[in-house]
Design a protein around this motif. Structure first.
Motif, PDB file in Angstrom:
ATOM      1  N   LEU A  78       0.931  -1.046   0.051  1.00 46.01           N
ATOM      2  CA  LEU A  78      -0.043  -0.091  -0.044  1.00 46.01           C
ATOM      3  C   LEU A  78       0.991   1.462  -0.211  1.00 46.01           C
ATOM      4  O   LEU A  78       0.438   2.090  -0.749  1.00 46.01           O
ATOM      5  N   GLY A  79       1.831   1.207   0.842  1.00 46.55           N
ATOM      6  CA  GLY A  79       2.807   2.318   0.919  1.00 46.55           C
ATOM      7  C   GLY A  79       3.461   2.641  -0.373  1.00 46.55           C
ATOM      8  O   GLY A  79       3.731   3.885  -0.862  1.00 46.55           O
ATOM      9  N   ARG A  80       3.918   1.596  -1.298  1.00 45.16           N
ATOM     10  CA  ARG A  80       4.572   1.827  -2.707  1.00 45.16           C
ATOM     11  C   ARG A  80       3.624   2.269  -3.606  1.00 45.16           C
ATOM     12  O   ARG A  80       3.727   3.027  -4.379  1.00 45.16           O
ATOM     13  N   LEU A  81       2.307   1.881  -3.425  1.00 40.12           N
ATOM     14  CA  LEU A  81       1.128   2.517  -4.232  1.00 40.12           C
ATOM     15  C   LEU A  81       0.776   3.841  -4.144  1.00 40.12           C
ATOM     16  O   LEU A  81       1.030   4.701  -5.002  1.00 40.12           O
ATOM     17  N   LEU A  82       0.796   4.297  -2.827  1.00 36.88           N
ATOM     18  CA  LEU A  82       0.439   5.509  -2.592  1.00 36.88           C
ATOM     19  C   LEU A  82       1.662   6.427  -2.765  1.00 36.88           C
ATOM     20  O   LEU A  82       1.403   7.437  -3.218  1.00 36.88           O
ATOM     21  N   ALA A  83       2.801   5.921  -2.600  1.00 37.83           N
ATOM     22  CA  ALA A  83       3.941   6.898  -3.159  1.00 37.83           C
ATOM     23  C   ALA A  83       3.798   7.122  -4.676  1.00 37.83           C
ATOM     24  O   ALA A  83       4.383   8.199  -5.050  1.00 37.83           O
ATOM     25  N   GLY A  84       3.555   6.432  -5.418  1.00 38.44           N
ATOM     26  CA  GLY A  84       3.370   6.357  -6.819  1.00 38.44           C
ATOM     27  C   GLY A  84       2.339   7.297  -7.353  1.00 38.44           C
ATOM     28  O   GLY A  84       2.210   7.752  -8.614  1.00 38.44           O
TER      29      GLY A  84
END
Length: 97
Positions: A78-84
């Motif tokens: 989720l963190g990687r998705l939100l960072a993008g």
């Protein structure tokens, strides 16, 4: 109760003494712990003594660790998705909504 039993066996009255709940409530809690296999009790005369079941605690610890690992992986994704994602636009000044 589990914290107290981690120091060794104790009678129901010893477990209930420091608590602010009724003795019947303590007995109900112990019944749930016993049904789950975390606690074992034996009665000698009028005294019921309870003790921890270390193997059951180990199984519970393993189950919790597995769930923790799964959730940590999900949060990482989720963190990687939100960072993008692009940043949200700033609301105009003076807009209270």
């Amino acid at each position: 109760m589990l914290e107290r039993l981690s120091r060794g066996p104790a009678s129901v009255s010893e477990l209930a003494a420091p608590l602010t709940i009724s003795l019947p409530a303590v007995v109900q809690h112990l019944q749930v712990l016993e049904a789950s296999g975390l606690v074992r009790s034996e009665k000698a005369g009028r005294v019921r003594t309870c003790r921890l079941e270390p193997e059951a605690l180990s199984l519970a610890e393993q189950w919790i660790a597995e769930r923790r690992t799964a959730w940590e992986h999900r949060f990482d994704r989720l963190g990687r998705l939100l960072a993008g994602l692009p940043a949200a636009p700033e609301p105009p000044e003076g807009n209270d909504s």
